[in-house]
Design a protein around this motif. Structure first.
Motif, short mmCIF file in Angstrom:
data_model
loop_
_atom_site.label_atom_id
_atom_site.label_comp_id
_atom_site.label_asym_id
_atom_site.label_seq_id
_atom_site.Cartn_x
_atom_site.Cartn_y
_atom_site.Cartn_z
N ILE A 8 -21.04 13.48 69.64
CA ILE A 8 -21.85 13.80 68.46
C ILE A 8 -21.84 15.30 68.18
O ILE A 8 -21.76 15.72 67.02
N ALA A 9 -21.89 16.12 69.22
CA ALA A 9 -21.83 17.57 69.02
C ALA A 9 -20.50 17.99 68.41
O ALA A 9 -20.46 18.82 67.50
N GLY A 10 -19.41 17.43 68.90
CA GLY A 10 -18.10 17.74 68.34
C GLY A 10 -17.96 17.31 66.89
O GLY A 10 -17.41 18.04 66.06
N VAL A 11 -18.49 16.14 66.58
CA VAL A 11 -18.44 15.67 65.19
C VAL A 11 -19.32 16.54 64.29
O VAL A 11 -18.93 16.85 63.16
N CYS A 12 -20.47 16.95 64.78
CA CYS A 12 -21.32 17.86 63.99
C CYS A 12 -20.60 19.17 63.70
O CYS A 12 -20.68 19.69 62.58
N MET A 13 -19.90 19.69 64.69
CA MET A 13 -19.17 20.94 64.49
C MET A 13 -18.01 20.75 63.52
O MET A 13 -17.71 21.63 62.71
N ALA A 14 -17.36 19.60 63.59
CA ALA A 14 -16.21 19.35 62.72
C ALA A 14 -16.63 19.07 61.28
O ALA A 14 -15.90 19.40 60.35
N CYS A 15 -17.78 18.47 61.08
CA CYS A 15 -18.21 18.06 59.73
C CYS A 15 -19.00 19.11 58.97
O CYS A 15 -19.33 18.90 57.81
N ARG A 16 -19.29 20.23 59.57
CA ARG A 16 -20.17 21.18 58.88
C ARG A 16 -19.55 21.78 57.63
O ARG A 16 -20.27 22.25 56.76
N PRO A 20 -22.91 19.19 52.33
CA PRO A 20 -23.61 20.15 51.47
C PRO A 20 -24.17 21.34 52.27
O PRO A 20 -24.38 21.22 53.49
N PRO A 21 -24.44 22.45 51.60
CA PRO A 21 -24.88 23.67 52.31
C PRO A 21 -26.15 23.49 53.16
O PRO A 21 -26.26 24.10 54.21
N ARG A 22 -27.09 22.66 52.72
CA ARG A 22 -28.31 22.48 53.51
C ARG A 22 -28.02 21.85 54.87
O ARG A 22 -28.58 22.24 55.88
N LEU A 23 -27.14 20.86 54.88
CA LEU A 23 -26.79 20.22 56.15
C LEU A 23 -25.86 21.10 56.98
O LEU A 23 -25.88 21.03 58.20
N SER A 24 -25.03 21.91 56.32
CA SER A 24 -24.11 22.75 57.08
C SER A 24 -24.84 23.85 57.83
O SER A 24 -24.27 24.46 58.73
N VAL A 25 -26.09 24.11 57.49
CA VAL A 25 -26.90 25.07 58.25
C VAL A 25 -27.52 24.38 59.47
O VAL A 25 -27.63 24.96 60.54
N VAL A 26 -27.89 23.12 59.32
CA VAL A 26 -28.56 22.39 60.39
C VAL A 26 -27.57 21.91 61.45
O VAL A 26 -27.89 21.92 62.64
N LEU A 27 -26.38 21.52 61.05
CA LEU A 27 -25.42 20.92 61.99
C LEU A 27 -25.03 21.85 63.14
O LEU A 27 -24.96 21.38 64.28
N PRO A 28 -24.76 23.14 62.93
CA PRO A 28 -24.44 23.98 64.09
C PRO A 28 -25.61 24.10 65.07
O PRO A 28 -25.39 24.20 66.28
N LEU A 29 -26.82 24.08 64.57
CA LEU A 29 -27.98 24.14 65.46
C LEU A 29 -28.11 22.86 66.28
O LEU A 29 -28.39 22.90 67.48
N VAL A 30 -27.90 21.72 65.61
CA VAL A 30 -27.94 20.43 66.31
C VAL A 30 -26.82 20.37 67.35
O VAL A 30 -27.03 19.95 68.49
N ALA A 31 -25.63 20.83 66.97
CA ALA A 31 -24.50 20.83 67.89
C ALA A 31 -24.77 21.72 69.09
O ALA A 31 -24.46 21.35 70.23
N ALA A 32 -25.37 22.88 68.87
CA ALA A 32 -25.66 23.79 69.98
C ALA A 32 -26.64 23.16 70.97
O ALA A 32 -26.45 23.25 72.19
#
Length: 123
Positions: A8-16, A20-32
């Motif tokens: 899931i962390a790898g997919v979050c990093m790949a999909c950011r 949309p911009p709002r999710l692309s800010v949250v995904l790196p934090l979730v991945a970390a």
């Protein structure tokens, strides 16, 4: 559990970049957070013979490479500053390379842990 966290962390990093911009800010934090939790579980389960060796090794490499990202970001002066401007180019390249290299390692390592399942060693 480790396989799901890494995958899931790898997919979050790949999909950011695709979201949309709002999710692309949250995904790196979730991945970390997921990567740090997977790293803690990998430390706890380092001698577990049930887990797949290759999946565990690849996940560990992905977590280790990802941990270079915050270190390179701090060393590059993006957070605190204070280093010569010429060195920022080197550290920014290292930080970007760490994120790019960690993404497929986490996805492949997590998939190996999930697909190969528990391995029972014959004695």
């Amino acid at each position: 559990m480790i396989g799901w966290l890494a995958l899931i962390a790898g997919v979050c990093m790949a999909c950011r970049l695709l979201l949309p911009p709002r999710l692309s800010v949250v995904l790196p934090l979730v991945a970390a957070v997921l990567i740090l939790v997977a790293g803690i579980f990998l430390l706890i389960e380092r001698r577990n013979l049930v887990l797949d060796r290759w999946g565990r090794a690849i996940c560990s490499a992905g977590v280790a490479i990802y941990l270079i990202f915050p270190l390179a970001t701090i060393a590059g002066g993006d957070i605190e500053g204070g280093i010569p401007v010429g060195a920022q180019v080197v550290w920014q390249t290292v930080a970007i390379g760490a994120v790019i290299a960690a993404t497929p390692l986490l996805i492949v390592g997590g998939a190996l842990l999930l697909l190969r399942g528990p391995q029972v060693k014959s004695r």
